[in-house]
Design a protein around this motif. Sequence first.
Motif, PDB file in Angstrom:
ATOM      1  N   ILE A  77       0.910  -1.283  -0.060  1.00 15.08           N
ATOM      2  CA  ILE A  77       0.099   0.003  -0.055  1.00 15.08           C
ATOM      3  C   ILE A  77       0.932   1.276   0.023  1.00 15.08           C
ATOM      4  CG2 ILE A  77      -1.751   1.181   1.337  1.00 15.08           C
ATOM      5  CD1 ILE A  77      -2.929  -1.324   0.171  1.00 15.08           C
ATOM      6  N   ILE A  78       0.555   2.166  -1.063  1.00 14.34           N
ATOM      7  CA  ILE A  78       1.267   3.459  -1.013  1.00 14.34           C
ATOM      8  C   ILE A  78       0.184   4.487  -0.871  1.00 14.34           C
ATOM      9  CG2 ILE A  78       2.718   5.036  -2.371  1.00 14.34           C
ATOM     10  CD1 ILE A  78       3.822   1.900  -2.113  1.00 14.34           C
ATOM     11  N   HIS A  79       0.536   5.350   0.303  1.00 14.62           N
ATOM     12  CA  HIS A  79      -0.397   6.212   0.731  1.00 14.62           C
ATOM     13  C   HIS A  79       0.411   7.909   0.586  1.00 14.62           C
ATOM     14  CE1 HIS A  79      -2.933   8.091   4.160  1.00 14.62           C
ATOM     15  NE2 HIS A  79      -3.214   8.628   3.305  1.00 14.62           N
ATOM     16  N   ILE A  80      -0.051   8.506  -0.441  1.00 14.69           N
ATOM     17  CA  ILE A  80       0.371   9.640  -0.903  1.00 14.69           C
ATOM     18  C   ILE A  80      -0.450  10.962  -0.299  1.00 14.69           C
ATOM     19  CG2 ILE A  80       1.174  10.873  -2.983  1.00 14.69           C
ATOM     20  CD1 ILE A  80       1.342   8.120  -4.188  1.00 14.69           C
ATOM     21  N   ASP A  81       0.356  11.779   0.100  1.00 13.66           N
ATOM     22  CA  ASP A  81      -0.579  13.152   0.196  1.00 13.66           C
ATOM     23  C   ASP A  81      -0.068  14.283  -0.513  1.00 13.66           C
ATOM     24  OD1 ASP A  81      -1.442  15.582   1.639  1.00 13.66           O
ATOM     25  OD2 ASP A  81      -1.569  14.340   3.610  1.00 13.66           O
ATOM     26  N   CYS A  82      -0.666  14.940  -1.284  1.00 15.00           N
ATOM     27  CA  CYS A  82      -0.428  15.991  -2.206  1.00 15.00           C
ATOM     28  C   CYS A  82      -0.679  17.230  -1.590  1.00 15.00           C
ATOM     29  CB  CYS A  82      -0.900  15.793  -3.774  1.00 15.00           C
ATOM     30  SG  CYS A  82      -0.431  14.161  -4.208  1.00 15.00           S
ATOM     31  N   TRP A  91       6.771  16.185  -8.291  1.00 15.99           N
ATOM     32  CA  TRP A  91       6.028  14.700  -8.052  1.00 15.99           C
ATOM     33  C   TRP A  91       6.817  13.834  -9.299  1.00 15.99           C
ATOM     34  CZ3 TRP A  91       4.255  12.915  -3.795  1.00 15.99           C
ATOM     35  CH2 TRP A  91       3.453  13.581  -3.064  1.00 15.99           C
ATOM     36  N   LEU A  92       6.834  14.299 -10.301  1.00 20.02           N
ATOM     37  CA  LEU A  92       7.576  13.429 -11.428  1.00 20.02           C
ATOM     38  C   LEU A  92       9.022  13.245 -11.066  1.00 20.02           C
ATOM     39  CD1 LEU A  92       6.249  15.314 -14.564  1.00 20.02           C
ATOM     40  CD2 LEU A  92       5.385  12.971 -13.717  1.00 20.02           C
ATOM     41  N   ASN A  93       9.815  14.179 -10.667  1.00 20.75           N
ATOM     42  CA  ASN A  93      10.972  13.851 -10.060  1.00 20.75           C
ATOM     43  C   ASN A  93      11.212  12.890  -9.114  1.00 20.75           C
ATOM     44  OD1 ASN A  93      12.229  15.644 -12.074  1.00 20.75           O
ATOM     45  ND2 ASN A  93      12.361  17.510 -10.723  1.00 20.75           N
ATOM     46  N   ILE A  94      10.326  13.007  -8.108  1.00 22.26           N
ATOM     47  CA  ILE A  94      10.636  12.094  -6.943  1.00 22.26           C
ATOM     48  C   ILE A  94      10.107  10.624  -7.654  1.00 22.26           C
ATOM     49  CG2 ILE A  94       8.850  11.131  -5.210  1.00 22.26           C
ATOM     50  CD1 ILE A  94       8.515  14.293  -4.092  1.00 22.26           C
ATOM     51  N   GLY A  95       9.314  10.290  -8.666  1.00 25.40           N
ATOM     52  CA  GLY A  95       9.121   9.134  -9.438  1.00 25.40           C
ATOM     53  C   GLY A  95       8.042   8.654  -9.279  1.00 25.40           C
ATOM     54  N   LEU A  96       6.862   9.383  -9.163  1.00 28.77           N
ATOM     55  CA  LEU A  96       5.474   9.232  -8.433  1.00 28.77           C
ATOM     56  C   LEU A  96       4.888   8.253  -9.812  1.00 28.77           C
ATOM     57  CD1 LEU A  96       2.953   9.422  -6.693  1.00 28.77           C
ATOM     58  CD2 LEU A  96       2.409  11.304  -8.043  1.00 28.77           C
ATOM     59  N   VAL A  97       5.145   8.461 -10.827  1.00 28.77           N
ATOM     60  CA  VAL A  97       4.727   7.827 -11.903  1.00 28.77           C
ATOM     61  C   VAL A  97       5.146   6.336 -11.930  1.00 28.77           C
ATOM     62  CG1 VAL A  97       4.500   7.587 -14.565  1.00 28.77           C
ATOM     63  CG2 VAL A  97       4.489   9.593 -13.562  1.00 28.77           C
ATOM     64  N   ASP A  98       6.366   5.978 -11.417  1.00 33.39           N
ATOM     65  CA  ASP A  98       6.715   4.635 -11.161  1.00 33.39           C
ATOM     66  C   ASP A  98       5.529   3.895 -10.344  1.00 33.39           C
ATOM     67  OD1 ASP A  98       8.910   5.323 -12.809  1.00 33.39           O
ATOM     68  OD2 ASP A  98      10.106   5.530 -11.202  1.00 33.39           O
ATOM     69  N   TYR A  99       5.013   4.563  -9.173  1.00 33.16           N
ATOM     70  CA  TYR A  99       4.015   3.777  -8.514  1.00 33.16           C
ATOM     71  C   TYR A  99       2.829   3.420  -9.321  1.00 33.16           C
ATOM     72  CZ  TYR A  99       6.702   5.133  -4.083  1.00 33.16           C
ATOM     73  OH  TYR A  99       7.397   5.204  -3.324  1.00 33.16           O
ATOM     74  N   ASN A 113      -4.187  18.419  -6.714  1.00 30.55           N
ATOM     75  CA  ASN A 113      -3.106  18.929  -7.054  1.00 30.55           C
ATOM     76  C   ASN A 113      -2.252  18.435  -8.141  1.00 30.55           C
ATOM     77  OD1 ASN A 113      -4.125  20.818  -5.335  1.00 30.55           O
ATOM     78  ND2 ASN A 113      -3.009  20.002  -3.624  1.00 30.55           N
ATOM     79  N   ILE A 114      -2.467  17.173  -8.560  1.00 27.57           N
ATOM     80  CA  ILE A 114      -1.854  16.463  -9.443  1.00 27.57           C
ATOM     81  C   ILE A 114      -2.482  15.882 -10.454  1.00 27.57           C
ATOM     82  CG2 ILE A 114       0.303  15.903  -7.899  1.00 27.57           C
ATOM     83  CD1 ILE A 114      -0.800  13.118  -7.638  1.00 27.57           C
ATOM     84  N   LYS A 115      -3.687  16.522 -10.688  1.00 27.27           N
ATOM     85  CA  LYS A 115      -4.722  15.669 -11.764  1.00 27.27           C
ATOM     86  C   LYS A 115      -3.933  15.415 -13.090  1.00 27.27           C
ATOM     87  CE  LYS A 115      -9.357  16.058 -12.997  1.00 27.27           C
ATOM     88  NZ  LYS A 115     -10.643  16.575 -12.808  1.00 27.27           N
ATOM     89  N   SER A 116      -3.118  16.269 -13.314  1.00 28.16           N
ATOM     90  CA  SER A 116      -2.694  16.254 -14.731  1.00 28.16           C
ATOM     91  C   SER A 116      -1.638  15.050 -15.143  1.00 28.16           C
ATOM     92  CB  SER A 116      -1.776  17.633 -15.228  1.00 28.16           C
ATOM     93  OG  SER A 116      -0.490  17.688 -14.372  1.00 28.16           O
ATOM     94  N   ILE A 117      -1.277  14.401 -13.890  1.00 29.58           N
ATOM     95  CA  ILE A 117      -0.278  13.134 -14.242  1.00 29.58           C
ATOM     96  C   ILE A 117      -1.190  11.944 -13.704  1.00 29.58           C
ATOM     97  CG2 ILE A 117       1.927  14.486 -14.417  1.00 29.58           C
ATOM     98  CD1 ILE A 117       2.151  13.389 -11.291  1.00 29.58           C
ATOM     99  N   LEU A 118      -2.251  12.080 -13.329  1.00 33.05           N
ATOM    100  CA  LEU A 118      -2.919  10.732 -12.870  1.00 33.05           C
ATOM    101  C   LEU A 118      -3.473  10.002 -13.755  1.00 33.05           C
ATOM    102  CD1 LEU A 118      -4.985  12.109  -9.546  1.00 33.05           C
ATOM    103  CD2 LEU A 118      -3.175  10.852  -9.631  1.00 33.05           C
ATOM    104  N   PRO A 119      -3.415   8.811 -13.622  1.00 38.65           N
ATOM    105  CA  PRO A 119      -3.995   7.706 -14.772  1.00 38.65           C
ATOM    106  C   PRO A 119      -5.667   8.135 -14.957  1.00 38.65           C
ATOM    107  CG  PRO A 119      -2.648   6.682 -13.365  1.00 38.65           C
ATOM    108  CD  PRO A 119      -2.809   7.874 -12.760  1.00 38.65           C
TER     109      PRO A 119
END
Length: 141
Positions: A77-82, A91-99, A113-119
């Motif tokens: 489980i990955i719990h993320i708070d934006c 977020w892209l530099n952190i590697g969020l997309v890899d999750y 806050n990160i809608k543009s990169i969410l699937p």
Amino acid sequence: MLIDSFKLITKNNLETEQVGYNFSKKISKGDIIALNGNLGSGKTTFVKGVLKGLNYQHEVTSPTYTLINEYNADYNIIHIDCYREKDVNRWLNIGLVDYFLGDNILFIEWPENIKSILPKDINDIFFKVVSLNERSIKCNE
């Protein structure tokens, strides 16, 4: 996978946690769940219940300051708070997309806050404060 919709009111934190516990039986690897709602609306309490339902026996805390908390339960489980970090490039530099690509199950607070990169195929849960102890919780409505 899209999870069945529901709408209910909880009367206290234990009931909100129980909703999370019940929800844990409906999720599977790769699911991404967006937790929408104001501060104090029950998002982290819900995740605590999910983790209890997945046999996690340790403390569960809000990732407001750490940004990402990882829990090894029956599923990863990955719990993320934006809330505090709104910069999509960070977020892209952190590697969020890899999750998004693995067998993780993600719970994302403040997803707007990160809608543009969410699937596109995510599940939305909406939390709302009804009164001091009551919370409204709606999924995929």
